[in-house]
Design a protein around this motif. Structure first.
Motif, short mmCIF file in Angstrom:
data_model
loop_
_atom_site.label_atom_id
_atom_site.label_comp_id
_atom_site.label_asym_id
_atom_site.label_seq_id
_atom_site.Cartn_x
_atom_site.Cartn_y
_atom_site.Cartn_z
N GLN A 126 0.82 -1.20 0.00
CA GLN A 126 0.00 0.00 0.00
C GLN A 126 0.86 1.26 0.00
O GLN A 126 1.86 1.34 0.72
N ASP A 173 -3.50 4.17 -2.70
CA ASP A 173 -3.42 3.24 -3.83
C ASP A 173 -2.63 2.02 -3.36
O ASP A 173 -1.73 2.13 -2.52
N HIS A 221 -8.80 9.87 0.41
CA HIS A 221 -8.46 8.63 -0.28
C HIS A 221 -7.68 8.97 -1.55
O HIS A 221 -7.96 9.96 -2.22
N TYR A 268 -7.04 6.53 -4.16
CA TYR A 268 -7.16 5.36 -5.00
C TYR A 268 -6.94 5.72 -6.47
O TYR A 268 -7.23 6.86 -6.88
N ARG A 269 -6.49 4.75 -7.25
CA ARG A 269 -6.39 4.97 -8.70
C ARG A 269 -7.68 4.47 -9.34
O ARG A 269 -7.90 3.28 -9.51
N ARG A 270 -8.52 5.41 -9.68
CA ARG A 270 -9.81 5.07 -10.27
C ARG A 270 -9.72 5.17 -11.79
O ARG A 270 -8.92 5.91 -12.34
N SER A 296 -5.59 -7.94 -6.60
CA SER A 296 -6.59 -6.88 -6.75
C SER A 296 -5.96 -5.54 -6.43
O SER A 296 -5.00 -5.46 -5.66
N ARG A 297 -6.49 -4.50 -7.06
CA ARG A 297 -6.04 -3.15 -6.72
C ARG A 297 -7.00 -2.63 -5.65
O ARG A 297 -8.08 -2.08 -5.94
N SER A 298 -6.63 -2.86 -4.43
CA SER A 298 -7.50 -2.54 -3.30
C SER A 298 -6.65 -2.53 -2.04
O SER A 298 -5.44 -2.72 -2.08
N HIS A 347 -7.41 -0.90 -12.10
CA HIS A 347 -7.83 0.28 -11.37
C HIS A 347 -8.44 -0.16 -10.04
O HIS A 347 -8.63 -1.36 -9.80
N PHE A 348 -8.74 0.80 -9.19
CA PHE A 348 -9.30 0.51 -7.87
C PHE A 348 -10.53 -0.37 -7.99
O PHE A 348 -11.41 -0.14 -8.81
N MET A 349 -10.57 -1.41 -7.14
CA MET A 349 -11.67 -2.38 -7.08
C MET A 349 -11.79 -3.20 -8.38
O MET A 349 -12.88 -3.45 -8.90
#
Length: 367
Positions: A152, A193, A362, A364-366, A185-187, A171-173
């Motif tokens: 992370q 991220d 947050h 995250y990479r969305r 998983s990207r989570s 990407h995220f999720m």
């Protein structure tokens, strides 16, 4: 046999010992709580570079078979047909009263194949519930024996690339099986991220060695994982959400598709619809205390008149936020940000206010 001796040992436990970890019990496992770097620096390293977490205490299940969508529909408030391959969803196992038995991440890996990630302390209950709800259907629940790692932080993707792990265009999720017996998983549960990777033990040891040779990567213990997720406003099952908590009062209705909020084939559907219609008597909120003293879980909350109004469920110091951070439940009419409350700690009254979540944004990479 002592309590410490009865705890389960992580597959990579020897690596943590060699790294100088201090261990403690969590959800039946002997877990690395901190490393010589210390919780404050571990926390900040994960925010600034890349933190490596051993989360092998968590449980993975493969749900497969021609009736796996039907089994998932009975198990969770999800519309499995709407989940595309490689997409992940945050969801719940609910009891008949709409209490949260566990919160899960479900990823579709194929037409008749899903990966389910469950919390450590609920693994046995989850397995029994999933199998019971799939009874009579052509669907199989298979627990996986894997090492489970999380990397992370903003340098996570680059560190994995240097270690020879191609994260593709995740990407995220989103989640995939990049190699045989691997799941990635990207989570994560830090607000940063990052990636979670389940893999066989030999592969895990090789990957850990390569990652720790990278100057950007450090082992991070359970204490910093807790402060990271708390700053990110993420619930810990068993504290912030339990089998006595509904998604309504927990502020987690966003995870349930709107058509399923009025009913559906899943266990707890009728009770959830009733809870939504009635509205919550209490709500989960962020809490910011005056001064520097952390407000710990279990602390009782009072309104401005000294009347009991709720309880802290998670609390500590937020190294990135720069002040104490907490979450808890308060009477619904006192849940607006800025509302002033009182906590009593060892006979002293400490002022605190309802604060928006998360405490840190947050990243995250969305897609």
């Amino acid at each position: 046999m002592t309590g410490q001796e009865s705890l389960k040992t992580l597959p990579l436990g020897d690596l943590h010992q060699h790294a100088g970890a201090r261990f403690g019990g969590f959800a039946g496992w002997s877990m690395p709580i901190t490393y010589p770097l210390g919780v404050m620096k571990e926390h900040l390293h994960a925010r600034q570079k890349a933190g490596l977490f051993d989360i092998s205490h968590m449980r993975l299940f493969v749900l497969s078979g021609p009736d796996c969508e039907a089994a998932l529909s009975k198990s969770c408030p999800l519309v499995p047909a709407d989940i595309a391959v490689s997409r992940s969803r945050y969801t719940f196992l609910l009891n008949p009263d709409a209490g949260i038995i566990d919160d899960l991440i479900v990823t579709r890996l194929g037409a008749d194949r899903f990966m389910i990630v469950a919390n450590a302390g609920n693994a046995a209950i989850d397995e029994a519930e999933l199998k019971a709800r799939a009874k009579g259907l052509h669907a199989e629940i298979e627990p996986l024996d894997r090492v489970f790692l999380a990397l992370q932080g903003p340098a996570a993707e680059a560190a994995l690339a240097r270690a020879g792990v191609d994260t593709g265009d995740l990407h995220f999720m989103q989640g995939i099986e990049p190699r045989e017996n691997w799941f990635m998983s990207r989570s994560g549960y830090t607000g940063e991220d990052g990636f979670e990777i389940a893999l066989p033990g030999a592969d895990a040891r090789a990957l850990v060695a390569m990652l720790l040779a990278d100057d950007d990567v450090e082992w991070i213990g359970l204490a910093a994982r807790d402060s990271l997720r708390l700053e990110a406003g993420l619930c810990l099952h068993g504290q912030d959400i339990t089998s006595a908590t509904t998604p309504v009062e927990a502020g987690l209705l966003w995870a349930i598709p709107k058509p399923l909020r009025e009913g559906g084939p899943y266990v707890g559907a009728e009770a959830l619809a009733a809870a939504i219609a009635k509205g919550p008597a209490r709500r989960r909120v962020g809490l910011k205390a005056e001064g520097r003293q952390p407000i710990r879980a279990g602390t009782q909350l009072m309104d401005a008149d000294g009347e009991p109004t709720g309880e802290v469920t998670s609390g500590g110091f937020g190294p990135s936020a720069g002040h104490p951070v907490a979450m808890g439940y308060v009477r619904a009419d006192l849940a607006a940000p800025g509302t002033q409350l009182i906590a009593e700690i060892r006979g002293n009254r400490v002022g605190l206010s309802v604060a928006p979540l998360p405490f840190t944004p947050h990243r995250y990479r969305r897609g």
